[in-house]
Each structure stands twice: as C-alpha cells, then as structure tokens.
Scaffold this motif. Sequence first.
Motif, PDB file in Angstrom:
ATOM      1  N   TYR A   5      40.622  29.857  53.149  1.00 21.15           N
ATOM      2  CA  TYR A   5      39.603  29.519  52.150  1.00 21.15           C
ATOM      3  C   TYR A   5      38.957  30.740  51.503  1.00 21.15           C
ATOM      4  CZ  TYR A   5      36.469  26.037  50.082  1.00 21.15           C
ATOM      5  OH  TYR A   5      35.808  25.213  49.208  1.00 21.15           O
ATOM      6  N   LYS A   6      39.334  31.950  51.909  1.00 19.60           N
ATOM      7  CA  LYS A   6      38.688  33.169  51.423  1.00 19.60           C
ATOM      8  C   LYS A   6      38.742  33.284  49.904  1.00 19.60           C
ATOM      9  CE  LYS A   6      38.536  38.156  51.918  1.00 19.60           C
ATOM     10  NZ  LYS A   6      39.112  39.348  52.547  1.00 19.60           N
ATOM     11  N   GLU A   7      39.886  33.017  49.294  1.00 17.38           N
ATOM     12  CA  GLU A   7      39.994  33.122  47.836  1.00 17.38           C
ATOM     13  C   GLU A   7      39.112  32.098  47.140  1.00 17.38           C
ATOM     14  OE1 GLU A   7      41.254  35.458  45.743  1.00 17.38           O
ATOM     15  OE2 GLU A   7      41.445  36.512  47.645  1.00 17.38           O
ATOM     16  N   SER A   8      38.931  30.945  47.751  1.00 16.61           N
ATOM     17  CA  SER A   8      38.038  29.939  47.181  1.00 16.61           C
ATOM     18  C   SER A   8      36.591  30.415  47.244  1.00 16.61           C
ATOM     19  CB  SER A   8      38.201  28.604  47.910  1.00 16.61           C
ATOM     20  OG  SER A   8      37.528  27.584  47.227  1.00 16.61           O
ATOM     21  N   ILE A   9      36.219  31.061  48.327  1.00 18.44           N
ATOM     22  CA  ILE A   9      34.869  31.621  48.446  1.00 18.44           C
ATOM     23  C   ILE A   9      34.672  32.699  47.383  1.00 18.44           C
ATOM     24  CG2 ILE A   9      33.277  32.900  49.940  1.00 18.44           C
ATOM     25  CD1 ILE A   9      34.720  31.514  52.328  1.00 18.44           C
ATOM     26  N   ARG A  10      35.689  33.535  47.194  1.00 18.27           N
ATOM     27  CA  ARG A  10      35.630  34.572  46.156  1.00 18.27           C
ATOM     28  C   ARG A  10      35.468  33.935  44.779  1.00 18.27           C
ATOM     29  NH1 ARG A  10      38.277  37.928  42.691  1.00 18.27           N
ATOM     30  NH2 ARG A  10      37.839  40.150  42.946  1.00 18.27           N
ATOM     31  N   TYR A  11      36.177  32.850  44.540  1.00 18.25           N
ATOM     32  CA  TYR A  11      36.065  32.126  43.272  1.00 18.25           C
ATOM     33  C   TYR A  11      34.629  31.630  43.052  1.00 18.25           C
ATOM     34  CZ  TYR A  11      36.344  28.290  39.944  1.00 18.25           C
ATOM     35  OH  TYR A  11      36.105  27.449  38.894  1.00 18.25           O
ATOM     36  N   ILE A  12      34.014  31.093  44.097  1.00 18.44           N
ATOM     37  CA  ILE A  12      32.627  30.623  43.994  1.00 18.44           C
ATOM     38  C   ILE A  12      31.713  31.785  43.613  1.00 18.44           C
ATOM     39  CG2 ILE A  12      30.676  29.688  45.303  1.00 18.44           C
ATOM     40  CD1 ILE A  12      32.860  28.091  46.927  1.00 18.44           C
ATOM     41  N   PHE A  13      31.905  32.941  44.240  1.00 17.78           N
ATOM     42  CA  PHE A  13      31.123  34.123  43.885  1.00 17.78           C
ATOM     43  C   PHE A  13      31.389  34.534  42.441  1.00 17.78           C
ATOM     44  CE2 PHE A  13      30.182  34.525  48.315  1.00 17.78           C
ATOM     45  CZ  PHE A  13      29.095  35.370  48.410  1.00 17.78           C
ATOM     46  N   SER A  14      32.621  34.394  41.975  1.00 19.25           N
ATOM     47  CA  SER A  14      32.975  34.822  40.615  1.00 19.25           C
ATOM     48  C   SER A  14      32.249  34.029  39.544  1.00 19.25           C
ATOM     49  CB  SER A  14      34.486  34.731  40.388  1.00 19.25           C
ATOM     50  OG  SER A  14      34.899  33.391  40.195  1.00 19.25           O
ATOM     51  N   ARG A  15      31.856  32.809  39.849  1.00 20.38           N
ATOM     52  CA  ARG A  15      31.117  32.002  38.870  1.00 20.38           C
ATOM     53  C   ARG A  15      29.744  32.600  38.592  1.00 20.38           C
ATOM     54  NH1 ARG A  15      31.710  25.897  40.883  1.00 20.38           N
ATOM     55  NH2 ARG A  15      30.496  26.805  42.544  1.00 20.38           N
ATOM     56  N   GLY A  16      29.252  33.415  39.517  1.00 21.35           N
ATOM     57  CA  GLY A  16      27.961  34.067  39.335  1.00 21.35           C
ATOM     58  C   GLY A  16      28.051  35.310  38.468  1.00 21.35           C
ATOM     59  N   GLY A  17      29.225  35.900  38.376  1.00 23.32           N
ATOM     60  CA  GLY A  17      29.407  37.093  37.555  1.00 23.32           C
ATOM     61  C   GLY A  17      30.090  38.210  38.318  1.00 23.32           C
ATOM     62  N   SER A  18      30.349  39.289  37.606  1.00 21.96           N
ATOM     63  CA  SER A  18      31.114  40.394  38.185  1.00 21.96           C
ATOM     64  C   SER A  18      30.370  41.102  39.310  1.00 21.96           C
ATOM     65  CB  SER A  18      31.503  41.392  37.100  1.00 21.96           C
ATOM     66  OG  SER A  18      30.343  41.903  36.472  1.00 21.96           O
ATOM     67  N   MET A  19      29.034  41.134  39.250  1.00 21.44           N
ATOM     68  CA  MET A  19      28.276  41.788  40.307  1.00 21.44           C
ATOM     69  C   MET A  19      28.442  41.040  41.635  1.00 21.44           C
ATOM     70  SD  MET A  19      24.395  43.234  40.224  1.00 21.44           S
ATOM     71  CE  MET A  19      23.469  41.746  40.479  1.00 21.44           C
ATOM     72  N   GLU A  20      28.433  39.720  41.566  1.00 19.66           N
ATOM     73  CA  GLU A  20      28.598  38.921  42.777  1.00 19.66           C
ATOM     74  C   GLU A  20      29.996  39.105  43.371  1.00 19.66           C
ATOM     75  OE1 GLU A  20      27.066  37.969  40.086  1.00 19.66           O
ATOM     76  OE2 GLU A  20      25.184  37.028  40.655  1.00 19.66           O
ATOM     77  N   VAL A  21      31.012  39.190  42.512  1.00 19.23           N
ATOM     78  CA  VAL A  21      32.382  39.405  42.999  1.00 19.23           C
ATOM     79  C   VAL A  21      32.486  40.768  43.665  1.00 19.23           C
ATOM     80  CG1 VAL A  21      34.796  39.681  42.328  1.00 19.23           C
ATOM     81  CG2 VAL A  21      33.441  37.857  41.334  1.00 19.23           C
ATOM     82  N   ALA A  22      31.899  41.780  43.035  1.00 20.22           N
ATOM     83  CA  ALA A  22      31.924  43.126  43.618  1.00 20.22           C
ATOM     84  C   ALA A  22      31.242  43.129  44.982  1.00 20.22           C
ATOM     85  CB  ALA A  22      31.255  44.122  42.675  1.00 20.22           C
ATOM     86  N   PHE A  23      30.123  42.414  45.083  1.00 24.70           N
ATOM     87  CA  PHE A  23      29.421  42.288  46.358  1.00 24.70           C
ATOM     88  C   PHE A  23      30.330  41.650  47.398  1.00 24.70           C
ATOM     89  CE2 PHE A  23      26.876  39.544  49.178  1.00 24.70           C
ATOM     90  CZ  PHE A  23      26.122  40.509  49.835  1.00 24.70           C
ATOM     91  N   PHE A  24      30.984  40.553  47.033  1.00 20.59           N
ATOM     92  CA  PHE A  24      31.880  39.854  47.956  1.00 20.59           C
ATOM     93  C   PHE A  24      33.033  40.757  48.373  1.00 20.59           C
ATOM     94  CE2 PHE A  24      35.568  37.151  48.876  1.00 20.59           C
ATOM     95  CZ  PHE A  24      35.046  36.382  49.891  1.00 20.59           C
ATOM     96  N   ASP A  25      33.624  41.453  47.400  1.00 20.98           N
ATOM     97  CA  ASP A  25      34.777  42.317  47.693  1.00 20.98           C
ATOM     98  C   ASP A  25      34.405  43.470  48.616  1.00 20.98           C
ATOM     99  OD1 ASP A  25      36.439  40.719  46.194  1.00 20.98           O
ATOM    100  OD2 ASP A  25      36.353  41.984  44.411  1.00 20.98           O
ATOM    101  N   ASP A  26      33.134  43.891  48.592  1.00 21.53           N
ATOM    102  CA  ASP A  26      32.688  44.991  49.452  1.00 21.53           C
ATOM    103  C   ASP A  26      32.345  44.556  50.869  1.00 21.53           C
ATOM    104  OD1 ASP A  26      33.059  46.841  47.445  1.00 21.53           O
ATOM    105  OD2 ASP A  26      30.951  46.894  46.838  1.00 21.53           O
ATOM    106  N   LEU A  27      32.237  43.250  51.079  1.00 18.49           N
ATOM    107  CA  LEU A  27      31.884  42.758  52.408  1.00 18.49           C
ATOM    108  C   LEU A  27      33.044  42.943  53.388  1.00 18.49           C
ATOM    109  CD1 LEU A  27      30.112  39.399  51.533  1.00 18.49           C
ATOM    110  CD2 LEU A  27      29.028  41.508  52.313  1.00 18.49           C
ATOM    111  N   GLU A  28      32.699  43.216  54.617  1.00 23.60           N
ATOM    112  CA  GLU A  28      33.689  43.268  55.691  1.00 23.60           C
ATOM    113  C   GLU A  28      33.435  42.060  56.593  1.00 23.60           C
ATOM    114  OE1 GLU A  28      34.079  46.957  57.760  1.00 23.60           O
ATOM    115  OE2 GLU A  28      33.753  48.115  55.924  1.00 23.60           O
ATOM    116  N   PHE A  29      34.490  41.384  56.930  1.00 21.32           N
ATOM    117  CA  PHE A  29      34.367  40.164  57.730  1.00 21.32           C
ATOM    118  C   PHE A  29      35.018  40.377  59.081  1.00 21.32           C
ATOM    119  CE2 PHE A  29      34.471  38.938  53.282  1.00 21.32           C
ATOM    120  CZ  PHE A  29      33.355  38.144  53.180  1.00 21.32           C
ATOM    121  N   ASP A  30      34.313  39.910  60.100  1.00 21.41           N
ATOM    122  CA  ASP A  30      34.850  39.942  61.454  1.00 21.41           C
ATOM    123  C   ASP A  30      34.641  38.555  62.042  1.00 21.41           C
ATOM    124  OD1 ASP A  30      35.844  40.557  63.946  1.00 21.41           O
ATOM    125  OD2 ASP A  30      33.989  41.524  64.606  1.00 21.41           O
TER     126      ASP A  30
END
Length: 122
Positions: free
Chosen positions: A95-120
């Motif tokens: 589901y990670k790409e779907s979560i990224r898609y949800i962030f993308s609806r907010g704009g490029s700053m939100e996507v950049a924030f998501f892309d910078d996150l590290e998940f464990d």
Amino acid sequence: MERKRFSIVFSELKLDNELNSITKYIFVDRVTVNRAKTVYKAYVTSTRLIDREIFDKLEQIIIKTYFNEGGKDVYIIDRFELSELYTAENIFKEYKESIRYIFSRGGSMEVAFFDDLEFDIS
C-alpha cells in the motif's frame, strides 16, 4: 443500511473491466448526504487492499453519472477487512504507493516529506 455490494448500490455506473472486477471486493456500509445535498459520502469496506487512486476514479465516475449538473462532491470513505495473513509489513509494502498518492494530493511539499521519511515496520 444493510451492507450491499458496490455494484448494486451504484448499478448505473459504466465501468471498464478493470474497475468492474475490483468493485466485486467492495461493499457499501452506508451513504450519507449533508443538508444542502451537495456532499455525499459512501462508507465502504473492501476485502482486498485497493489503491486510493481507484477510489478517486470511482468518485469521479459517480459524480459524472449521478450529478451531471455539477456542484456536488462525492467521497468514498474506505476501510479494509483483510485476512490475518496480512502483516503490517505486507500491508505497508503493498500500500506504500497508495499512501504516497494520498500525500501527492496535498502538493509537492507533502510528497517530498513522504519521500524523506524512513520506515521501520517490524
């Protein structure tokens, strides 16, 4: 409202084969509307993980089919009832790409924030 198949509640939708095959896993729990009848919400449950982008497409098709005059908003509020075979790690991976898609609806700053996150997830 008794839980019903998506295809029964929204029987007038003209869906392509891909969307039609996906909707067989979606059940509508209830539909609500605001007093002004401008915002409609369909609360659904799916027995499979379905990308948020699919639900967004279905929202647009519902608007075009039932509210041709415009001025209406339709939201599908999704939740999932998944098999115990799904672990948090499996769900996130799928589901990670779907979560990224949800962030993308907010704009490029939100996507950049998501892309910078590290998940464990373990």
